[in-house]
Design a protein around this motif. Structure first.
Motif, mmCIF file in Angstrom:
data_model
loop_
_atom_site.group_PDB
_atom_site.id
_atom_site.type_symbol
_atom_site.label_atom_id
_atom_site.label_comp_id
_atom_site.label_asym_id
_atom_site.label_seq_id
_atom_site.Cartn_x
_atom_site.Cartn_y
_atom_site.Cartn_z
ATOM 1 N N MET A 19 24.437 -6.997 2.291
ATOM 2 C CA MET A 19 23.096 -7.264 1.748
ATOM 3 C C MET A 19 22.741 -8.747 1.870
ATOM 4 O O MET A 19 21.676 -9.103 2.386
ATOM 5 C CB MET A 19 23.015 -6.833 0.284
ATOM 6 C CG MET A 19 21.620 -6.929 -0.265
ATOM 7 S SD MET A 19 21.577 -6.774 -2.041
ATOM 8 C CE MET A 19 22.117 -8.372 -2.553
ATOM 9 N N PHE A 20 23.638 -9.625 1.397
ATOM 10 C CA PHE A 20 23.334 -11.058 1.425
ATOM 11 C C PHE A 20 23.217 -11.576 2.860
ATOM 12 O O PHE A 20 22.322 -12.350 3.182
ATOM 13 C CB PHE A 20 24.389 -11.859 0.646
ATOM 14 C CG PHE A 20 24.187 -11.775 -0.840
ATOM 15 C CD1 PHE A 20 23.004 -12.224 -1.425
ATOM 16 C CD2 PHE A 20 25.157 -11.237 -1.661
ATOM 17 C CE1 PHE A 20 22.803 -12.133 -2.801
ATOM 18 C CE2 PHE A 20 24.965 -11.143 -3.035
ATOM 19 C CZ PHE A 20 23.785 -11.593 -3.607
ATOM 20 N N GLY A 21 24.160 -11.134 3.712
ATOM 21 C CA GLY A 21 24.111 -11.552 5.119
ATOM 22 C C GLY A 21 22.825 -11.089 5.771
ATOM 23 O O GLY A 21 22.142 -11.842 6.470
ATOM 24 N N GLY A 22 22.490 -9.820 5.513
ATOM 25 C CA GLY A 22 21.277 -9.242 6.118
ATOM 26 C C GLY A 22 20.022 -9.944 5.651
ATOM 27 O O GLY A 22 19.160 -10.310 6.456
ATOM 28 N N ILE A 23 19.938 -10.200 4.352
ATOM 29 C CA ILE A 23 18.710 -10.812 3.836
ATOM 30 C C ILE A 23 18.617 -12.281 4.282
ATOM 31 O O ILE A 23 17.519 -12.791 4.536
ATOM 32 C CB ILE A 23 18.567 -10.649 2.293
ATOM 33 C CG1 ILE A 23 17.096 -10.738 1.868
ATOM 34 C CG2 ILE A 23 19.374 -11.639 1.508
ATOM 35 C CD1 ILE A 23 16.224 -9.622 2.327
ATOM 36 N N ALA A 24 19.779 -12.948 4.425
ATOM 37 C CA ALA A 24 19.741 -14.349 4.891
ATOM 38 C C ALA A 24 19.166 -14.405 6.303
ATOM 39 O O ALA A 24 18.243 -15.186 6.585
ATOM 40 C CB ALA A 24 21.145 -14.953 4.857
ATOM 41 N N ILE A 25 19.697 -13.548 7.192
ATOM 42 C CA ILE A 25 19.174 -13.517 8.567
ATOM 43 C C ILE A 25 17.709 -13.077 8.544
ATOM 44 O O ILE A 25 16.859 -13.647 9.224
ATOM 45 C CB ILE A 25 20.013 -12.566 9.455
ATOM 46 C CG1 ILE A 25 21.405 -13.149 9.654
ATOM 47 C CG2 ILE A 25 19.338 -12.343 10.815
ATOM 48 C CD1 ILE A 25 22.350 -12.269 10.445
ATOM 49 N N PHE A 87 21.167 -5.242 10.026
ATOM 50 C CA PHE A 87 20.324 -5.256 8.820
ATOM 51 C C PHE A 87 19.446 -6.509 8.810
ATOM 52 O O PHE A 87 18.296 -6.470 8.365
ATOM 53 C CB PHE A 87 21.179 -5.180 7.546
ATOM 54 C CG PHE A 87 21.972 -3.904 7.434
ATOM 55 C CD1 PHE A 87 21.414 -2.694 7.824
ATOM 56 C CD2 PHE A 87 23.280 -3.900 6.961
ATOM 57 C CE1 PHE A 87 22.129 -1.509 7.735
ATOM 58 C CE2 PHE A 87 24.006 -2.727 6.867
ATOM 59 C CZ PHE A 87 23.433 -1.525 7.256
ATOM 60 N N GLY A 88 19.999 -7.617 9.301
ATOM 61 C CA GLY A 88 19.225 -8.876 9.350
ATOM 62 C C GLY A 88 18.058 -8.770 10.312
ATOM 63 O O GLY A 88 16.925 -9.149 9.982
ATOM 64 N N LEU A 89 18.331 -8.242 11.520
ATOM 65 C CA LEU A 89 17.256 -8.105 12.517
ATOM 66 C C LEU A 89 16.181 -7.150 12.001
ATOM 67 O O LEU A 89 14.983 -7.392 12.142
ATOM 68 C CB LEU A 89 17.810 -7.579 13.848
ATOM 69 C CG LEU A 89 18.775 -8.523 14.592
ATOM 70 C CD1 LEU A 89 19.261 -7.867 15.878
ATOM 71 C CD2 LEU A 89 18.127 -9.853 14.900
ATOM 72 N N ASN A 90 16.630 -6.052 11.394
ATOM 73 C CA ASN A 90 15.683 -5.078 10.864
ATOM 74 C C ASN A 90 14.846 -5.697 9.745
ATOM 75 O O ASN A 90 13.617 -5.581 9.735
ATOM 76 C CB ASN A 90 16.452 -3.861 10.334
ATOM 77 C CG ASN A 90 15.523 -2.787 9.805
ATOM 78 O OD1 ASN A 90 15.176 -2.801 8.638
ATOM 79 N ND2 ASN A 90 15.087 -1.882 10.677
ATOM 80 N N SER A 91 15.522 -6.405 8.861
ATOM 81 C CA SER A 91 14.815 -6.996 7.718
ATOM 82 C C SER A 91 13.828 -8.069 8.180
ATOM 83 O O SER A 91 12.784 -8.256 7.553
ATOM 84 C CB SER A 91 15.852 -7.590 6.759
ATOM 85 O OG SER A 91 15.230 -8.069 5.623
ATOM 86 N N SER A 92 14.168 -8.777 9.279
ATOM 87 C CA SER A 92 13.301 -9.871 9.742
ATOM 88 C C SER A 92 11.877 -9.373 10.019
ATOM 89 O O SER A 92 10.896 -10.062 9.722
ATOM 90 C CB SER A 92 13.883 -10.528 10.992
ATOM 91 O OG SER A 92 13.778 -9.660 12.097
#
Lengths: 212, 224
Positions: A19-25, A87-92
């Motif tokens: 979660m944290f890694g994904g949201i940071a990216i 998750f990071g790319l998706n969240s971006s």
């Protein structure tokens, strides 16, 4: 019961890392995308990226990053890296959309006022536009973090040992689904409550900073 | 100082400015009068380069400051921060920044809102916001100050304050172009008034040459 809770709880760290890694990216790349969208050529690329990511399932994106990485970049990613990247790319894309709505909700005059005062673009975005936008979009950002937390459960399709996967393992071993799934649900619900609590604190802090 | 020649601007096929030519040679206050949609705000925005002309030319020698109709103060900054933010960006040394702050404080004191310097715009009244916006636009040391409807939404007493404030700014040698639909206000403050209607100049008068410029202008302001 306690040993089941303990076993499933061991997935907490992995879930939080995702979660944290994904949201940071997501936040870094999403902010960049939302600014690039105001350019011409880069704007088209950024819009294309957002459209592509929003138009395809996360499970597909995760599978591409994990299973196709060896043939594309020649390296086999571990499950955590593959998860954080997907998750990071998706969240971006979603963060970029949230930011876009935040920027568009600001009066055009704020940009014009900055220009008439001779404020360079970088400082205009950093000190004038983004602080206002962040305050406006904060509730939507908290929603995005919560949504991302729940989406991390998809990591189980590539074998990632998160809370969900661990609860399924217990269920399969003990032929008993109700309790392990309830335990997993309780963990996720507590995490969501915690995120909401922090979100509200930050929101109050932001409005306190402004009103103090 | 300002030379506008045959300025034309169209929005969706409608002429908002139609061959407008104006020359402003020295300091003084020029009033742009006209009903809503007559093109006065567009002309100011073109002078500030917030809009571009479709045709014609525009020459503006000197630094411009702009006061927006709705002030456009930065809501997350205090009154003082609103005023010193832009000059502090170009003045990196601590000494210059202290000087900017000192100047801003003096300005707020002269404008009678010294006690509001740490307040955020949302807690200021319309008149106070107006003063902060004026101080902010004066901090960049403009040669020409462009004001778009500076009395819009203000009560009579505050409008009178704005008249004396802008007059005192004009006395410091800053040229001003003020767009307003309020003829009473404009005749109190301007040396010259240009009346626009449907993007065209209808009247161009020097206020001192008319006994009652409001009555004179009103004849052109409304349809016969």
């Amino acid at each position: 019961m306690i040993s089941n809770c303990y076993y499933i709880g061991k997935g907490l760290v992995f879930t939080l890392q995702l979660m944290f890694g994904g949201i940071a990216i997501g936040v870094i790349l999403g902010t960049l995308l939302s600014i690039l969208r105001y350019g011409r050529v880069l704007g088209m690329l950024a819009n294309g990226w957002v459209s592509l990511i929003r138009g395809t399932p996360l499970i597909l994106q995760l599978s591409i990053v994990y299973f196709m990485a060896p043939s594309i970049i020649g390296v086999r990613l571990d499950m955590l890296s593959a998860g954080v990247i997907s998750f990071g790319l998706n969240s971006s894309a979603y963060v970029a959309e949230i930011l876009r709505s935040g920027v568009e909700s600001l009066p055009k005059g704020q940009f014009e006022a900055a220009r008439t005062l001779g404020i360079p673009d970088f400082y205009m975005w950093k000190d004038i536009i983004l602080p206002q936008v962040i305050r406006n979009i904060w509730p939507a950002m908290v929603n995005e973090i919560i949504a991302l937390l729940k989406e991390t459960t998809l990591i189980s399709i590539i074998g990632g040992m998160d809370i969900m996967r661990r609860s399924q393992i217990i269920a399969a071993e003990q032929f008993e689904y109700f309790m392990p799934l309830c335990i997993a649900g309780a963990y996720y619900y507590c995490l969501v409550l915690f995120i909401e609590f922090i979100g509200r604190k930050v929101e109050r802090r932001m409005s306190h900073d402004k009103n103090s | 100082m300002i030379k506008i020649h045959n300025a034309c601007k169209r929005y969706s096929g409608v002429n908002v400015l139609d061959n407008v030519s104006i020359q402003v040679k020295k300091s003084g206050i020029l009033g742009l009068a006209g009903p809503s949609g007559s093109g006065k705000s567009t002309l100011l925005r073109c002078l500030q380069k917030l809009e571009t002309l479709d045709d014609g030319s525009l020459e503006c020698n000197g630094k411009t400051g702009f006061m927006f109709q709705d002030f456009q103060l930065f809501p997350h900054m205090t009154a003082l921060e609103n005023i010193v933010y832009a000059p502090n960006l170009s003045d990196r040394s601590a000494k210059r920044r202290r000087n900017n702050e000192k100047r801003a404080r003096e300005m707020l004191k002269n404008l009678g809102i010294e006690s509001k310097m740490y307040e955020y715009p949302e807690s200021l009244s319309g008149g106070q916001k107006q003063r902060v916006a004026l101080a902010r636009s004066l901090m960049v040391n403009p040669d020409i100050l462009l004001c778009d409807e500076p009395t819009s939404g203000l009560d009579v007493a505050t409008t009178m304050d704005v008249v004396s404030l802008l007059k005192s700014v004009g006395e410091t040698g800053v040229a001003m172009i003020i767009a307003s639909h309020d003829l009473d206000f404009l005749t109190k403050i301007s040396d010259r008034i240009i009346l626009l209607r449907e993007g065209k100049i209808v009247v161009d008068i020097k206020t001192e040459e008319h006994k009652n410029p409001v009555i004179y202008l009103k004849k052109y302001y409304v349809d016969d």
